[in-house]
Scaffold this motif. Sequence first.
Motif, PDB file in Angstrom:
ATOM      1  N   ILE A 104       0.845  -1.196   0.000  1.00  0.00           N
ATOM      2  CA  ILE A 104       0.000   0.000   0.000  1.00  0.00           C
ATOM      3  C   ILE A 104       0.881   1.247   0.000  1.00  0.00           C
TER       4      ILE A 104
ATOM      5  N   GLN B 229      -4.386  -1.521  -3.703  1.00  0.00           N
ATOM      6  CA  GLN B 229      -3.461  -2.605  -3.400  1.00  0.00           C
ATOM      7  C   GLN B 229      -4.037  -3.650  -2.458  1.00  0.00           C
TER       8      GLN B 229
ATOM      9  N   GLY C  70      -8.604  -3.730   2.837  1.00  0.00           N
ATOM     10  CA  GLY C  70      -7.948  -2.706   3.646  1.00  0.00           C
ATOM     11  C   GLY C  70      -8.639  -2.399   4.959  1.00  0.00           C
TER      12      GLY C  70
ATOM     13  N   ILE D  35      -5.775   2.951  -0.766  1.00  0.00           N
ATOM     14  CA  ILE D  35      -5.604   1.708  -0.003  1.00  0.00           C
ATOM     15  C   ILE D  35      -6.155   0.524  -0.788  1.00  0.00           C
TER      16      ILE D  35
END
Length: 465
Positions: free
Chosen positions: A68, A92, A96, A89
């Motif tokens: 991230i 990736q 999250g 966030i």
Amino acid sequence: MAGDTSMKSASANVAGPDIRSGRLSAAEYESRFSAAVPALDQQAALIESNRCYYCYDAPCIEACPTGIDIPGFIRKIATGNTAGAALRIYEQNIFGGSCARVCPTEILCEHSCVRMAEEGKPIPIGLLQRYATDHGTPANQHPFSRAAVTGKRIAVVGGGPAGLACAHRLAMQGHDITVFEAREKLGGLNSYGVAEYKVPHGYAGHEVEFILGIGGIAVQTGKKLGRDIDLSALRRDFDAVFLGLGLSGVKALDCEGEQLAGVMNAVDYIANLRQTKDFAELPVGRRVVVIGGGNTAIDMAVQIKRLGAEEVALVYRRGAESMSATYHEQAFAKENGVVIRHWAQPLRLEGEGGRISRAVFERTALDQAGKLIGTGEQFALEADMVFKAIGQIFVADPLREESRDLLELKHGRIAADAEGRTSLDKVWAGGDCVAGGQDLTVAAVQAGKVAADAIHRALIQRAAA
């Protein structure tokens, strides 16, 4: 600790089991199972985000298994762009939100924070990530859209973080996905195994709905590999298969008395806790012993204490530094009244009337070669309940047909390369079921994401050939 008896008093009378439900009031249950760590409010989030140096070569990014852009999302919080922070966030790590709650940030990103080296006080990256995903996630609108439909079909076996991360990434790339999950709900450990005070069950379900919101993902629950579906058929009917099977087996203590009533697997109890609608219905002993040294052992010990157990002892065969649970988790357990006893291994479990009444341990030590040995010294802990939490194992039976292995295994788990390719054509795997994995939610998410990209490339190349 009360309940500790020497072996000299082995013949002493032990009080009958004190196991009952409803030990606490409704208000106490609600208080004890709310979020263990309070969320940041807007002012605190702005203050903390402005402490960040926004490093160009940020060590925190290198320490994050999913990569991230941590300085990037923190900068967006500082400028009031919470939605942009959440998007950064999710680019990736589509998990999250839950990872912000369960990641051991103290040994990952926050441990590598420059502020940590300078001041001993890192940027609270986990809390800032939680703030961004809680407040910046659009309602009723998925942040990503699907690419043009490719007509390719991929089977994902396992609806946990690895499987859903893989499914989401492939759906975003235009493929059609079918997720097969053995349980009745998706989410894996987030739904069945993580402590309730870390990821409330309602949040886990909400996150699953959010991930499926990308579209193109069909779900079949109650479908177990080896019982309802088989790998050969999946390879025949789909263009690719991803296995995110997790770890379905539990290690046994292999000691006398393990079959006594009141001796149970921690993962099973936690799964029941996660699914219950009323904590007052759960059986809780007055004196409880948890055997193990990982996150499951800690979660079990803390939750049973919060459910009303008066005495909870967690027993581990080595020292604190060898526990897979972080020092942060160990300290949290102690703060919740759990007594941690190191350097002891279970010798036998004793009972009365077929039910557990005491656990007998042998003290351990390291010999000159560094091998763990028993010292011969024993002690006993009175117990109404004993929970086994010494590790989970991969059960490979669903990967066998007609007494032959379909996939190559390594160290008892699936052998796969860095992109999740297995020994079998068209089959990828990732998460806890793969040899060499970290057994972390964030690592499972990364494995699913990497495998999805590898599957996508393979399908594109196959179509172009």
